[in-house]
Design a protein around this motif. Structure first.
Motif, PDB file in Angstrom:
ATOM      1  N   LYS A 151      14.141  -8.386   7.198  1.00 14.78           N
ATOM      2  CA  LYS A 151      14.135  -7.383   8.264  1.00 14.78           C
ATOM      3  C   LYS A 151      12.782  -7.393   8.971  1.00 14.78           C
ATOM      4  O   LYS A 151      11.815  -7.990   8.462  1.00 14.78           O
ATOM      5  N   ASN A 152      12.732  -6.725  10.108  1.00 15.32           N
ATOM      6  CA  ASN A 152      11.473  -6.653  10.841  1.00 15.32           C
ATOM      7  C   ASN A 152      10.500  -5.698  10.143  1.00 15.32           C
ATOM      8  O   ASN A 152      10.925  -4.739   9.487  1.00 15.32           O
ATOM      9  N   GLU A 157      11.637   2.334   6.647  1.00 12.03           N
ATOM     10  CA  GLU A 157      12.627   2.585   5.579  1.00 12.03           C
ATOM     11  C   GLU A 157      11.967   3.010   4.276  1.00 12.03           C
ATOM     12  O   GLU A 157      12.620   3.544   3.384  1.00 12.03           O
ATOM     13  N   GLN A 158      10.680   2.783   4.159  1.00 13.82           N
ATOM     14  CA  GLN A 158       9.946   3.289   2.987  1.00 13.82           C
ATOM     15  C   GLN A 158       9.646   4.782   3.130  1.00 13.82           C
ATOM     16  O   GLN A 158       9.070   5.389   2.237  1.00 13.82           O
ATOM     17  N   GLY A 159       9.943   5.322   4.300  1.00 12.59           N
ATOM     18  CA  GLY A 159       9.724   6.755   4.525  1.00 12.59           C
ATOM     19  C   GLY A 159       8.343   7.070   5.079  1.00 12.59           C
ATOM     20  O   GLY A 159       7.951   8.229   5.133  1.00 12.59           O
ATOM     21  N   ALA A 160       7.613   6.049   5.510  1.00 17.63           N
ATOM     22  CA  ALA A 160       6.266   6.298   6.047  1.00 17.63           C
ATOM     23  C   ALA A 160       6.328   6.466   7.566  1.00 17.63           C
ATOM     24  O   ALA A 160       7.177   5.864   8.225  1.00 17.63           O
ATOM     25  N   GLU A 161       5.421   7.275   8.100  1.00 20.20           N
ATOM     26  CA  GLU A 161       5.254   7.329   9.555  1.00 20.20           C
ATOM     27  C   GLU A 161       4.440   6.099   9.941  1.00 20.20           C
ATOM     28  O   GLU A 161       3.603   5.639   9.165  1.00 20.20           O
ATOM     29  N   ALA A 217       0.837  -1.207   0.000  1.00 21.60           N
ATOM     30  CA  ALA A 217       0.000   0.000   0.000  1.00 21.60           C
ATOM     31  C   ALA A 217       0.874   1.261   0.000  1.00 21.60           C
ATOM     32  O   ALA A 217       0.569   2.230  -0.696  1.00 21.60           O
ATOM     33  N   VAL A 218       1.962   1.227   0.746  1.00 20.11           N
ATOM     34  CA  VAL A 218       2.871   2.391   0.769  1.00 20.11           C
ATOM     35  C   VAL A 218       3.482   2.585  -0.618  1.00 20.11           C
ATOM     36  O   VAL A 218       3.573   3.715  -1.126  1.00 20.11           O
TER      37      VAL A 218
END
Ligand code: R5P
Length: 300
Positions: free
Chosen positions: A260-261, A268-272, A231-232
């Motif tokens: 990774k977790n 790391e995708q830059g989402a909050e 979705a991101v």
């Protein structure tokens, strides 16, 4: 009524405070082989009483087996030996993953977990338990607190400007509609299909251009993070200026496809990334305690 919970978890203390009632601590340690040691500190004061027993897990490294076993052992003692009336608050019910039968011969683990817990409690209180309302599993011994309201109150404080609210799959659409109505925002949803063999997901659907718009993705659970990740990605492709993921249950497991977790994967995708505290985690900034307290006050 007395709230009984682990002394090293603030959650039960907060619930007692919110309800304005007594709190009775449980001493909780791990043996070297990782088995749990459980001891009621005020054991005589818990006999033949009305008790609210609270237990929740923590992540990363969420352990559903431990949460279920600890809860069952504790309930059995409180109910069987102490003969108390028990309201069991299990904010995230473990074994929520298998909530229906997809293939013949499968054990529907959510139903088995809930039935075992109900055997030793007079009321089982869960938050946004995976699909069980639609399965007709809410009965006189089960209460489902809808975690969407906590997410809405949190979102309202963030002051987003006309965000788009996205359901990463069709199961999230009800909550997404509720959030959108509260924030006066638009909605979109994606279509997700999960392979029964590999667990891999395929996400379909496209977003409209989101230039300069904020995107809020809501889901009930973040486990491997694969659902949110897709979705991101869609949000980024559509040009969202900011992407926020909000979930009720931060299970946050290790994602073997990415090595990774889930937490790192999404960040790391830059989402909050935010969650309620039904599971204690580094992103559990949204307290569900007032909503559980409200449900208990309404019920009693
Ligand atoms: C499934 O229908 C749930 O609503 C969540 O989308 C799912 O549990 C998320 O799992 P994962 O993070 O592993 O993709």
């Amino acid at each position: 009524m007395i709230v009984v919970g682990k002394e090293n978890d603030e959650f039960s203390k907060q619930l007692a405070k919110e309800l304005g009632i007594e709190y009775s601590p449980i001493e909780h340690k791990l043996f070297p082989d990782n088995e749990s040691y459980i001891r009621f500190q005020n054991y005589d004061g818990l006999k033949e009483k009305e008790l609210i027993f609270v237990n929740r897990g923590e992540s990363p490294n969420f352990n559903p087996d431990k949460l279920l076993i600890e809860t069952l052992f504790t309930l059995k003692k409180l109910k069987g030996e102490y003969k108390s009336k028990i309201y069991c608050v299990l904010p995230y019910i473990p074994y929520a993953r298998q909530d229906k039968k997809f293939k013949r011969g499968e054990v529907v683990s959510l139903r088995e977990a809930r039935d075992s817990l109900k055997e030793y409690s007079d009321l089982l209180i869960n938050v946004s338990a995976h699909d069980f309302r639609s399965e007709g599993w809410v009965d006189e011994k089960t209460y489902n607190v809808d975690g969407t309201y906590a997410i809405i109150d949190f979102m309202e404080k963030q002051k987003y400007e006309k965000p788009l609210i996205l359901a990463p799959d069709m199961t999230a659409t009800n909550s997404v509609l509720m959030i959108a109505e509260a924030l006066d925002a638009g909605t979109e949803s994606l279509i997700k299909r999960r392979s029964l063999e590999t667990g891999m997901i395929i996400t379909g659907g496209k977003l409209p251009s989101l230039n300069d718009q904020e995107l809020i993705i809501y889901d009930d659970i973040a486990s491997t993070g694969n659902t949110l990740y897709k979705a991101v990605e869609r949000g980024k492709e559509a040009g969202a200026k900011k992407i926020v993921c909000a979930v009720v249950h931060a299970v946050l497991t290790y994602n073997k496809d990415f090595g990774k977790n889930c937490l790192d994967l999404i960040r790391e995708q830059g989402a909050e990334f935010y969650a309620t505290d039904t599971i204690a985690s580094p992103i559990s900034e949204i307290s569900i305690v007032p909503y559980i307290a409200k449900a208990i006050k309404e019920r009693f």
